[in-house]
Design a protein around this motif. Structure first.
Motif, mmCIF file in Angstrom:
data_model
loop_
_atom_site.group_PDB
_atom_site.id
_atom_site.type_symbol
_atom_site.label_atom_id
_atom_site.label_comp_id
_atom_site.label_asym_id
_atom_site.label_seq_id
_atom_site.Cartn_x
_atom_site.Cartn_y
_atom_site.Cartn_z
ATOM 1 N N ARG A 102 4.221 -5.381 16.077
ATOM 2 C CA ARG A 102 2.818 -5.686 16.362
ATOM 3 C C ARG A 102 2.612 -6.933 17.210
ATOM 4 O O ARG A 102 1.549 -7.126 17.793
ATOM 5 N N ARG A 110 0.834 -1.217 0.000
ATOM 6 C CA ARG A 110 0.000 0.000 0.000
ATOM 7 C C ARG A 110 0.856 1.248 0.000
ATOM 8 O O ARG A 110 0.452 2.289 -0.490
ATOM 9 N N SER A 122 -12.762 -5.170 17.983
ATOM 10 C CA SER A 122 -13.989 -4.649 17.367
ATOM 11 C C SER A 122 -14.162 -5.331 16.011
ATOM 12 O O SER A 122 -13.210 -5.915 15.479
ATOM 13 N N GLY A 132 -1.549 -8.476 7.668
ATOM 14 C CA GLY A 132 -1.679 -7.558 8.785
ATOM 15 C C GLY A 132 -1.901 -8.400 10.021
ATOM 16 O O GLY A 132 -2.483 -9.492 9.944
ATOM 17 N N ASN A 133 -1.451 -7.900 11.156
ATOM 18 C CA ASN A 133 -1.573 -8.691 12.381
ATOM 19 C C ASN A 133 -1.308 -7.791 13.577
ATOM 20 O O ASN A 133 -0.640 -6.768 13.456
ATOM 21 N N PHE A 134 -1.857 -8.118 14.716
ATOM 22 C CA PHE A 134 -1.450 -7.516 15.990
ATOM 23 C C PHE A 134 -1.950 -8.426 17.106
ATOM 24 O O PHE A 134 -2.923 -9.158 16.926
ATOM 25 N N ARG A 167 -6.777 -5.451 -0.560
ATOM 26 C CA ARG A 167 -8.137 -5.536 -0.022
ATOM 27 C C ARG A 167 -9.168 -5.157 -1.075
ATOM 28 O O ARG A 167 -10.364 -5.330 -0.872
ATOM 29 N N ARG A 196 -14.242 -3.908 13.214
ATOM 30 C CA ARG A 196 -13.261 -3.308 12.297
ATOM 31 C C ARG A 196 -11.851 -3.858 12.551
ATOM 32 O O ARG A 196 -11.042 -3.981 11.633
ATOM 33 N N GLY A 197 -11.564 -4.168 13.799
ATOM 34 C CA GLY A 197 -10.266 -4.755 14.125
ATOM 35 C C GLY A 197 -10.111 -6.125 13.483
ATOM 36 O O GLY A 197 -9.056 -6.459 12.935
HETATM 37 C C1 HXC Z 1 -6.920 -3.908 19.052
HETATM 38 C C2 HXC Z 1 -6.597 -2.788 17.055
HETATM 39 C C3 HXC Z 1 -5.190 -2.801 17.234
HETATM 40 C C4 HXC Z 1 -4.688 -3.423 18.428
HETATM 41 C C5 HXC Z 1 -5.627 -1.820 15.341
HETATM 42 N N1 HXC Z 1 -6.807 -2.167 15.867
HETATM 43 N N2 HXC Z 1 -4.608 -2.197 16.157
HETATM 44 N N3 HXC Z 1 -7.451 -3.339 17.945
HETATM 45 N N4 HXC Z 1 -5.586 -3.939 19.304
HETATM 46 N N5 HXC Z 1 -3.366 -3.484 18.677
HETATM 47 C C6 HXC Z 1 -8.138 -1.896 15.324
HETATM 48 C C7 HXC Z 1 -8.397 -0.404 15.297
HETATM 49 O O1 HXC Z 1 -8.799 0.067 16.595
HETATM 50 C C8 HXC Z 1 -9.536 -0.317 14.285
HETATM 51 O O2 HXC Z 1 -10.788 -0.670 14.818
HETATM 52 C C9 HXC Z 1 -9.157 -1.398 13.294
HETATM 53 O O3 HXC Z 1 -8.244 -2.274 13.959
HETATM 54 C C10 HXC Z 1 -8.499 -0.843 12.052
HETATM 55 O O4 HXC Z 1 -7.354 -0.094 12.454
HETATM 56 P P1 HXC Z 1 -6.520 0.764 11.421
HETATM 57 O O5 HXC Z 1 -5.305 1.265 12.123
HETATM 58 O O6 HXC Z 1 -7.432 1.759 10.749
HETATM 59 O O7 HXC Z 1 -6.145 -0.358 10.354
HETATM 60 P P2 HXC Z 1 -5.311 -0.303 9.033
HETATM 61 O O8 HXC Z 1 -4.738 1.051 8.768
HETATM 62 O O9 HXC Z 1 -6.142 -0.953 8.010
HETATM 63 O O10 HXC Z 1 -4.033 -1.222 9.396
HETATM 64 C C11 HXC Z 1 -4.123 -2.600 9.389
HETATM 65 C C12 HXC Z 1 -3.393 -3.195 10.570
HETATM 66 C C13 HXC Z 1 -1.927 -2.677 10.674
HETATM 67 C C14 HXC Z 1 -3.439 -4.714 10.399
HETATM 68 C C15 HXC Z 1 -4.118 -2.813 11.854
HETATM 69 O O11 HXC Z 1 -1.271 -3.306 11.758
HETATM 70 C C16 HXC Z 1 -1.133 -2.924 9.394
HETATM 71 O O12 HXC Z 1 -1.199 -2.158 8.447
HETATM 72 N N6 HXC Z 1 -0.330 -4.003 9.369
HETATM 73 C C17 HXC Z 1 0.475 -4.371 8.194
HETATM 74 C C18 HXC Z 1 1.796 -4.999 8.573
HETATM 75 C C19 HXC Z 1 1.739 -6.065 9.602
HETATM 76 O O13 HXC Z 1 0.791 -6.183 10.406
HETATM 77 N N7 HXC Z 1 2.792 -6.874 9.644
HETATM 78 C C20 HXC Z 1 2.940 -7.955 10.601
HETATM 79 C C21 HXC Z 1 2.728 -9.264 9.935
HETATM 80 S S1 HXC Z 1 3.443 -10.422 10.979
HETATM 81 P P3 HXC Z 1 -11.862 0.444 15.402
HETATM 82 O O14 HXC Z 1 -13.077 -0.368 15.710
HETATM 83 O O15 HXC Z 1 -11.203 1.016 16.623
HETATM 84 O O16 HXC Z 1 -12.065 1.448 14.318
HETATM 85 C C22 HXC Z 1 2.589 -11.802 11.067
HETATM 86 C C23 HXC Z 1 3.345 -12.839 11.861
HETATM 87 C C24 HXC Z 1 2.607 -14.078 12.119
HETATM 88 O O17 HXC Z 1 1.541 -11.942 10.540
HETATM 89 C C25 HXC Z 1 3.370 -15.178 12.861
HETATM 90 C C26 HXC Z 1 4.440 -14.839 13.840
HETATM 91 C C27 HXC Z 1 5.071 -16.081 14.467
#
Ligand code: HXC
Ligand code: NAP
Length: 301
Positions: A209, A50, A115, A105-107, A78, A117-118
């Motif tokens: 994350r 992205r 939520s 994506g992951n956290f 997406r 959305r999460g």
């Molecule tokens: C709870 C969370 C949160 C958290 C985000 N959200 N982080 N909820 N705890 N820590 C919720 C937000 O509150 C929101 O819901 C919704 O998720 C969307 O958040 P955005 O920040 O608007 O999302 P977005 O910009 O689309 O980003 C997507 C993402 C972000 C997944 C949240 O982390 C991302 O871009 N990640 C890409 C890279 C990544 O994750 N890499 C790691 C891969 S590692 P609400 O309801 O509040 O609006 C992996 C390893 C696996 O997969 C195995 C390891 C052994």
């Protein structure tokens, strides 16, 4: 910074000459190192993400280090229409030979705190996005009667679940089933699908994350892993090249763990015994012998 030297790879130079590989999420982390390996072995590589600036910078960095051709493209997986448009651009230069579903994506979160959305933030990238990319590319291979290899990057959670990472574990498990299903559905038309289930590889994206506050440098040693360490980038890159290349043409529908044996730790329930020394084993032997002797003394036959 480019990561690999030719000595990190198991393969002969030029192995992937003529191959055209698309790697989603190829601007960073594991996607980037797989892109680098394919490039070094002669493939033309397309990387999607992205953040347009990130994929473009990575493409330039890899070409500066190794020559060849890497194209960075801004594409949000997406959005099915965005996938289709970007795929048109890639295929305009000729058919792809391989696809790596790596974007994710992951956290970590307590599941009760998520939520809708999460949940969607993860499932829309991993589960839906990877399927739409596979479908768009797969249809092109089937229509053209061309061979293709899909490699999806999963996690070992597909076998034993992933508490506190439930949307990711559920989504990756879905891709595991996609891999098995399409391996059969598309196999006899030349399209094969396999997957890699990595254990921990310290990348910035994952650690930020999944291991907040942890350092990717500090955490290479890990006593909880049977091999005592996290994965090295080149190890993952070698496995991806193997699965993409026609050299593995008879491997289809498989998910291969690369995790130092981590996901097998629970097997048998005795992995904690790895920390016992001579004294503990001597004590255990004596205790077992004493129990045996007591039983033997009561035998009447
Ligand atoms: C709870 C969370 C949160 C958290 C985000 N959200 N982080 N909820 N705890 N820590 C919720 C937000 O509150 C929101 O819901 C919704 O998720 C969307 O958040 P955005 O920040 O608007 O999302 P977005 O910009 O689309 O980003 C997507 C993402 C972000 C997944 C949240 O982390 C991302 O871009 N990640 C890409 C890279 C990544 O994750 N890499 C790691 C891969 S590692 P609400 O309801 O509040 O609006 C992996 C390893 C696996 O997969 C195995 C390891 C052994
Ligand atoms: P990473 O560097 O964060 O990689 C994720 C990549 O996906 C980023 O480049 C990101 O770029 C891209 N991406 C996310 N959403 C996207 C979207 N909607 N469209 C296009 N691209 C998108 O993390 P990583 O550790 O290298 O992870 C790579 C893969 O390995 C993932 O599938 C992950 O689940 C898997 N994995 C990692 C580990 C590990 O320990 N590192 C273990 C097991 C499995 P943008 O943000 O620019 O879009």
């Amino acid at each position: 910074m480019a990561e690999l030297a030719m000595s990190d790879l198991m393969f002969r130079e030029g192995l992937m000459k003529g191959q055209r590989i698309l790697i989603t999420g190829g601007g960073t982390g594991l996607g980037k190192v797989m892109a680098e390996a394919c490039l070094m072995l002669g493939a033309e590589v397309y990387i999607w993400g992205r953040r347009g600036g990130v994929v473009e910078d990575t493409a330039k960095e890899l070409m500066d280090a190794h020559g060849g051709k890497v194209v960075g493209m801004a594409c949000d997986i997406r959005v099915p229409e965005a996938i289709h448009d970007a795929m048109d651009q890639v295929w305009a230069g000729g058919p792809l030979t391989g696809l790596v579903n790596n974007a994710a994506g992951n956290f970590i979160s307590r599941t009760e705190d998520l939520s809708p959305r999460g949940f969607d933030a993860i499932a829309n990238i991993v589960f839906r996005g990877s399927f739409f990319v596979t479908l768009d590319c797969g249809k092109r291979w089937l229509e053209a009667g061309q061979h293709g290899s899909v490699v999806s990057i999963l996690t070992t959670w597909v076998w034993h679940g992933g508490p506190f990472t439930v949307p990711s574990a559920m989504s990756k498990a879905g891709l595991n089933v996609m891999t098995q299903s399409l391996a059969v559905e598309w196999g006899n038309r030349g399209v094969r699908l396999n997957a890699i289930a990595p254990g921990p590889f310290p990348t910035e994206g994952a650690w930020a994350r999944l291991n907040p506050g942890g350092s990717t440098e500090r955490e290479k040693a890990d006593p909880t892993i049977p091999l005592g360490r996290t994965g090295e980038m080149r190890e993952l890159a070698n496995l991806a090249v193997y699965l993409l290349d026609p050299g593995s043409a008879y491997v289809n529908g498989q998910t291969i763990a690369i995790d130092g044996g981590s996901h097998l730790q629970g097997g048998g329930g005795y992995s904690r015994l790895a920390s016992w020394g001579d004294a503990e084993w001597e004590e255990a032997r004596n205790s077992i012998r004493a129990a045996n002797e007591k039983d033997r003394a009561q035998r009447t036959v």
